[in-house]
Design a protein around this motif. Structure first.
Motif, PDB file in Angstrom:
ATOM      1  N   ASN A 140      47.538  49.302  39.872  1.00  0.00           N
ATOM      2  CA  ASN A 140      47.518  50.806  40.072  1.00  0.00           C
ATOM      3  C   ASN A 140      48.744  51.518  39.324  1.00  0.00           C
ATOM      4  O   ASN A 140      48.348  52.698  39.079  1.00  0.00           O
ATOM      5  CB  ASN A 140      47.795  50.923  41.555  1.00  0.00           C
ATOM      6  CG  ASN A 140      47.776  52.406  42.127  1.00  0.00           C
ATOM      7  OD1 ASN A 140      46.647  52.951  42.188  1.00  0.00           O
ATOM      8  ND2 ASN A 140      48.894  53.023  42.897  1.00  0.00           N
ATOM      9  N   THR A 141      49.677  50.802  39.007  1.00  0.00           N
ATOM     10  CA  THR A 141      50.588  51.730  38.144  1.00  0.00           C
ATOM     11  C   THR A 141      49.759  51.974  36.876  1.00  0.00           C
ATOM     12  O   THR A 141      50.146  53.086  36.180  1.00  0.00           O
ATOM     13  CB  THR A 141      51.607  50.558  37.798  1.00  0.00           C
ATOM     14  OG1 THR A 141      52.358  50.369  38.982  1.00  0.00           O
ATOM     15  CG2 THR A 141      52.575  51.175  36.692  1.00  0.00           C
ATOM     16  N   LEU A 142      48.988  51.209  36.142  1.00  0.00           N
ATOM     17  CA  LEU A 142      48.221  51.488  34.969  1.00  0.00           C
ATOM     18  C   LEU A 142      47.564  52.546  35.231  1.00  0.00           C
ATOM     19  O   LEU A 142      46.975  53.517  34.453  1.00  0.00           O
ATOM     20  CB  LEU A 142      47.590  50.202  34.538  1.00  0.00           C
ATOM     21  CG  LEU A 142      48.553  49.166  33.983  1.00  0.00           C
ATOM     22  CD1 LEU A 142      47.962  47.841  33.567  1.00  0.00           C
ATOM     23  CD2 LEU A 142      49.379  49.421  32.961  1.00  0.00           C
ATOM     24  N   HIS A 149      48.746  42.082  43.224  1.00  0.00           N
ATOM     25  CA  HIS A 149      47.949  42.555  41.954  1.00  0.00           C
ATOM     26  C   HIS A 149      47.709  43.974  41.933  1.00  0.00           C
ATOM     27  O   HIS A 149      47.586  44.514  40.847  1.00  0.00           O
ATOM     28  CB  HIS A 149      46.596  41.687  41.952  1.00  0.00           C
ATOM     29  CG  HIS A 149      45.993  41.587  40.534  1.00  0.00           C
ATOM     30  ND1 HIS A 149      46.682  41.246  39.422  1.00  0.00           N
ATOM     31  CD2 HIS A 149      44.722  42.075  40.192  1.00  0.00           C
ATOM     32  CE1 HIS A 149      45.866  41.475  38.414  1.00  0.00           C
ATOM     33  NE2 HIS A 149      44.558  41.951  38.936  1.00  0.00           N
ATOM     34  N   ARG A 150      46.834  44.196  42.961  1.00  0.00           N
ATOM     35  CA  ARG A 150      46.645  45.774  43.013  1.00  0.00           C
ATOM     36  C   ARG A 150      47.733  46.725  42.810  1.00  0.00           C
ATOM     37  O   ARG A 150      47.521  48.032  42.047  1.00  0.00           O
ATOM     38  CB  ARG A 150      45.847  46.009  44.498  1.00  0.00           C
ATOM     39  CG  ARG A 150      45.450  47.481  44.545  1.00  0.00           C
ATOM     40  CD  ARG A 150      44.996  47.892  46.171  1.00  0.00           C
ATOM     41  NE  ARG A 150      43.639  47.146  46.311  1.00  0.00           N
ATOM     42  CZ  ARG A 150      42.567  47.347  46.184  1.00  0.00           C
ATOM     43  NH1 ARG A 150      42.479  48.665  45.423  1.00  0.00           N
ATOM     44  NH2 ARG A 150      41.511  46.747  46.469  1.00  0.00           N
ATOM     45  N   LEU A 180      38.694  46.497  41.475  1.00  0.00           N
ATOM     46  CA  LEU A 180      39.747  46.691  40.478  1.00  0.00           C
ATOM     47  C   LEU A 180      39.204  46.637  39.081  1.00  0.00           C
ATOM     48  O   LEU A 180      39.522  47.367  38.090  1.00  0.00           O
ATOM     49  CB  LEU A 180      41.008  45.742  40.704  1.00  0.00           C
ATOM     50  CG  LEU A 180      41.673  45.920  41.847  1.00  0.00           C
ATOM     51  CD1 LEU A 180      42.873  44.773  42.230  1.00  0.00           C
ATOM     52  CD2 LEU A 180      42.284  47.389  42.026  1.00  0.00           C
ATOM     53  N   LEU A 181      38.279  45.885  38.873  1.00  0.00           N
ATOM     54  CA  LEU A 181      37.598  45.552  37.537  1.00  0.00           C
ATOM     55  C   LEU A 181      36.720  46.878  37.397  1.00  0.00           C
ATOM     56  O   LEU A 181      36.606  47.085  36.009  1.00  0.00           O
ATOM     57  CB  LEU A 181      36.443  44.392  37.537  1.00  0.00           C
ATOM     58  CG  LEU A 181      37.263  43.025  37.783  1.00  0.00           C
ATOM     59  CD1 LEU A 181      36.163  42.035  37.745  1.00  0.00           C
ATOM     60  CD2 LEU A 181      38.021  42.732  36.386  1.00  0.00           C
ATOM     61  N   CYS A 192      29.338  46.234  47.072  1.00  0.00           N
ATOM     62  CA  CYS A 192      30.402  45.004  47.086  1.00  0.00           C
ATOM     63  C   CYS A 192      30.768  45.080  45.591  1.00  0.00           C
ATOM     64  O   CYS A 192      31.637  44.001  45.374  1.00  0.00           O
ATOM     65  CB  CYS A 192      29.716  43.847  47.535  1.00  0.00           C
ATOM     66  SG  CYS A 192      28.294  43.148  46.336  1.00  0.00           S
ATOM     67  N   PHE A 193      30.289  45.870  44.802  1.00  0.00           N
ATOM     68  CA  PHE A 193      30.728  45.721  43.345  1.00  0.00           C
ATOM     69  C   PHE A 193      30.425  44.722  42.431  1.00  0.00           C
ATOM     70  O   PHE A 193      31.368  43.931  41.721  1.00  0.00           O
ATOM     71  CB  PHE A 193      32.223  46.114  43.104  1.00  0.00           C
ATOM     72  CG  PHE A 193      32.746  47.646  43.686  1.00  0.00           C
ATOM     73  CD1 PHE A 193      32.691  48.546  42.628  1.00  0.00           C
ATOM     74  CD2 PHE A 193      33.062  47.454  44.851  1.00  0.00           C
ATOM     75  CE1 PHE A 193      33.237  49.913  43.082  1.00  0.00           C
ATOM     76  CE2 PHE A 193      33.684  49.031  45.209  1.00  0.00           C
ATOM     77  CZ  PHE A 193      33.696  50.121  44.473  1.00  0.00           C
TER      78      PHE A 193
END
Length: 278
Positions: A170-172, A165-166, A119-120, A79-80
């Motif tokens: 994701n671009t970064l 937001h993802r 994402l974090l 679950c991160f």
């Protein structure tokens, strides 16, 4: 202390918060998530329904024998750290048994926070990578915004547009990947999203390869060199990683490792653990 050292030090602390802590969670993955009878799960379960193996103390009654009992999928999942965030922060330590009115909302919010925590994990890793220095400021801003979203109250969390937001994050991450893979100093075939199911890649030199979202199910990667390879979203279910070198692979996660096959000779990034079932 250099910027890279500061980022690495801070990243170590952040990643501790992104590791699942079942002792501080109300068994949310065993309640909120659905599963269907398959090779990964012995029975069907609807979303929001507690698993029959969940005990009153929110621990799993068959934890040490999950695979033998037909619940392999549970040993792969991670679950991160979203479980404890939702349990202890979003809902302030009120569990869904003592406060039944929170059960539905808790089940709705948990998958959202889980995606944000994933994402974090990626952003924290990216900030610790020296080649990504040109985008560190943007990465740090994205990390702060992602953390802010995880701290919203339950009502607002349910409305977060995670997909949008993802896409921004994701671009970064893609730019980070390009900078890191360039370090490998070699041109490789773009295998992004490639169908490599069952592929014979034993001993393959995949340094710096773009394997984002690639289907590597049951692929033979024994002894393969995957240093600096981007593995974000790659499907590694039953991939044979015995003896493979993933030391400096980019954006590899614990669930991916858990789903694969490996051995004592498999080299993993330092932030990841060798699964007990290997």
């Amino acid at each position: 202390m250099s910027e890279e050292d500061r980022n690495a030090h801070a990243g170590t602390g952040r990643r501790l918060d992104l590791l699942g802590d079942c002792e501080s969670c109300f068994g949310l993955c065993c309640v909120a998530l659905p599963f269907a009878a398959s090779a990964d799960f012995a029975v069907d379960k609807d979303a929001g329904k507690p698993c029959s193996n969940l005990r009153t103390d929110f621990r799993c009654g068959i934890h040490t024998g999950l695979r033998k009992s037909g619940f392999r999928g549970c040993t792969v999942y991670d679950c991160f750290g979203a479980g404890q965030k939702v349990s202890q922060v979003t809902f302030g330590g009120r569990d869904w048994r003592q406060a039944p009115e929170t059960a539905r909302q808790m089940s709705d919010v948990f998958p959202v926070v889980r995606q944000l925590h994933e994402l974090l994990w990626y952003l924290t890793e990216a900030l610790a990578l020296p080649p990504a220095r040109p985008v560190h400021a943007e990465l740090r801003s994205a990390l702060d915004e992602t953390e802010r979203l995880t701290l919203l109250d339950a009502g607002l969390l349910a409305d977060v547009d995670v997909a949008a937001h993802r896409q921004h994050v994701n671009t970064l991450l893609l730019r980070t990947s390009e900078l890191v893979r360039a370090k490998a100093g070699r041109r490789t075939k773009d295998r992004r999203g490639a169908d490599l199911m069952g592929a014979r890649l034993k001993g393959a030199d995949l340094r710096g390869a773009n394997l984002r979202g690639a289907y590597l199910i049951a692929a033979d990667l024994r002894g393969a060199d995957l240093r600096c390879a981007d593995l974000i979203g790659a499907d590694l279910r039953d991939a044979d990683l015995r003896g493979a070198d993933l030391t400096d692979s980019v954006f590899l996660t614990q669930p991916q490792v858990n789903a694969a096959k490996g051995d004592a000779a498999t080299k993993l990034p330092p932030a990841l653990n060798r699964p007990s079932h290997w």
